[in-house]
Design a protein around this motif. Structure first.
Motif, PDB file in Angstrom:
ATOM      1  N   ASP A  16      27.458   2.024 -36.859  1.00 57.75           N
ATOM      2  CA  ASP A  16      28.429   1.131 -36.214  1.00 57.75           C
ATOM      3  C   ASP A  16      28.021   0.686 -34.816  1.00 57.75           C
ATOM      4  OD1 ASP A  16      30.101   1.286 -38.464  1.00 57.75           O
ATOM      5  OD2 ASP A  16      31.068   3.087 -37.694  1.00 57.75           O
ATOM      6  N   ALA A  17      26.751   0.840 -34.464  1.00 58.00           N
ATOM      7  CA  ALA A  17      26.287   0.388 -33.147  1.00 58.00           C
ATOM      8  C   ALA A  17      26.240  -1.134 -33.112  1.00 58.00           C
ATOM      9  CB  ALA A  17      24.910   0.946 -32.842  1.00 58.00           C
ATOM     10  N   GLU A  18      26.427  -1.674 -31.929  1.00 57.19           N
ATOM     11  CA  GLU A  18      26.329  -3.115 -31.727  1.00 57.19           C
ATOM     12  C   GLU A  18      25.542  -3.346 -30.446  1.00 57.19           C
ATOM     13  OE1 GLU A  18      29.381  -6.675 -30.645  1.00 57.19           O
ATOM     14  OE2 GLU A  18      29.990  -5.276 -32.216  1.00 57.19           O
ATOM     15  N   LEU A  19      24.415  -3.987 -30.554  1.00 56.22           N
ATOM     16  CA  LEU A  19      23.570  -4.268 -29.394  1.00 56.22           C
ATOM     17  C   LEU A  19      23.915  -5.647 -28.862  1.00 56.22           C
ATOM     18  CD1 LEU A  19      21.220  -3.664 -27.478  1.00 56.22           C
ATOM     19  CD2 LEU A  19      19.681  -4.608 -29.220  1.00 56.22           C
ATOM     20  N   THR A  20      24.316  -5.691 -27.613  1.00 54.27           N
ATOM     21  CA  THR A  20      24.613  -6.956 -26.947  1.00 54.27           C
ATOM     22  C   THR A  20      23.672  -7.086 -25.768  1.00 54.27           C
ATOM     23  OG1 THR A  20      26.927  -6.767 -27.571  1.00 54.27           O
ATOM     24  CG2 THR A  20      26.400  -8.334 -25.837  1.00 54.27           C
ATOM     25  N   VAL A  21      22.989  -8.218 -25.677  1.00 56.60           N
ATOM     26  CA  VAL A  21      22.031  -8.465 -24.609  1.00 56.60           C
ATOM     27  C   VAL A  21      22.592  -9.554 -23.703  1.00 56.60           C
ATOM     28  CG1 VAL A  21      19.678  -9.206 -24.080  1.00 56.60           C
ATOM     29  CG2 VAL A  21      20.122  -7.822 -26.120  1.00 56.60           C
ATOM     30  N   ASN A  38      32.643  -6.212 -19.446  1.00 55.53           N
ATOM     31  CA  ASN A  38      33.964  -5.583 -19.584  1.00 55.53           C
ATOM     32  C   ASN A  38      34.764  -6.216 -20.721  1.00 55.53           C
ATOM     33  OD1 ASN A  38      33.560  -3.713 -17.559  1.00 55.53           O
ATOM     34  ND2 ASN A  38      34.455  -5.009 -15.974  1.00 55.53           N
ATOM     35  N   THR A  39      34.702  -7.530 -20.845  1.00 52.38           N
ATOM     36  CA  THR A  39      35.391  -8.217 -21.934  1.00 52.38           C
ATOM     37  C   THR A  39      34.835  -7.771 -23.273  1.00 52.38           C
ATOM     38  OG1 THR A  39      35.840 -10.137 -20.537  1.00 52.38           O
ATOM     39  CG2 THR A  39      35.885 -10.491 -22.910  1.00 52.38           C
ATOM     40  N   ASP A  40      33.518  -7.713 -23.397  1.00 57.47           N
ATOM     41  CA  ASP A  40      32.895  -7.283 -24.645  1.00 57.47           C
ATOM     42  C   ASP A  40      33.205  -5.820 -24.959  1.00 57.47           C
ATOM     43  OD1 ASP A  40      31.834  -9.809 -24.949  1.00 57.47           O
ATOM     44  OD2 ASP A  40      29.830  -9.251 -24.252  1.00 57.47           O
ATOM     45  N   LEU A  41      33.192  -4.982 -23.936  1.00 54.63           N
ATOM     46  CA  LEU A  41      33.464  -3.560 -24.138  1.00 54.63           C
ATOM     47  C   LEU A  41      34.900  -3.341 -24.614  1.00 54.63           C
ATOM     48  CD1 LEU A  41      32.481  -0.651 -23.953  1.00 54.63           C
ATOM     49  CD2 LEU A  41      33.152  -0.655 -21.542  1.00 54.63           C
ATOM     50  N   LEU A  42      35.855  -4.023 -24.010  1.00 48.71           N
ATOM     51  CA  LEU A  42      37.254  -3.895 -24.441  1.00 48.71           C
ATOM     52  C   LEU A  42      37.429  -4.394 -25.870  1.00 48.71           C
ATOM     53  CD1 LEU A  42      39.167  -4.950 -21.219  1.00 48.71           C
ATOM     54  CD2 LEU A  42      39.135  -2.690 -22.284  1.00 48.71           C
ATOM     55  N   ALA A  43      36.790  -5.499 -26.219  1.00 43.81           N
ATOM     56  CA  ALA A  43      36.880  -6.015 -27.589  1.00 43.81           C
ATOM     57  C   ALA A  43      36.309  -5.006 -28.587  1.00 43.81           C
ATOM     58  CB  ALA A  43      36.164  -7.352 -27.693  1.00 43.81           C
ATOM     59  N   PHE A  44      35.183  -4.382 -28.223  1.00 43.14           N
ATOM     60  CA  PHE A  44      34.569  -3.381 -29.091  1.00 43.14           C
ATOM     61  C   PHE A  44      35.478  -2.168 -29.247  1.00 43.14           C
ATOM     62  CE2 PHE A  44      31.903   0.399 -29.663  1.00 43.14           C
ATOM     63  CZ  PHE A  44      31.237   0.050 -30.824  1.00 43.14           C
ATOM     64  N   ALA A  45      36.076  -1.712 -28.153  1.00 45.77           N
ATOM     65  CA  ALA A  45      36.943  -0.528 -28.193  1.00 45.77           C
ATOM     66  C   ALA A  45      38.207  -0.782 -29.007  1.00 45.77           C
ATOM     67  CB  ALA A  45      37.310  -0.109 -26.770  1.00 45.77           C
TER      68      ALA A  45
END
Length: 47
Positions: A16-21, A38-45
């Motif tokens: 379930d890992a997601e690599l975002t660059v 922060n936006t991407d991290l909150l969406a992932f969480a």
């Protein structure tokens, strides 16, 4: 360990890992990159 040698492989090995660059972002992700992260991290969480 260079990013190109480690990050893709790590994301491949972790379930379930997601690599975002973030192109052009510094190591510490300051400023606009920080907000994007922060936006991407909150969406992932929340997923």
């Amino acid at each position: 360990m260079p990013f190109a040698n480690s990050a893709p492989k790590t994301a491949e090995l972790l379930k379930d890992a997601e690599l975002t660059v973030y192109p052009g972002a510094p190591h510490g992700l300051f400023g606009a990159h920080e907000q994007e992260f922060n936006t991407d991290l909150l969406a992932f969480a929340r997923a």
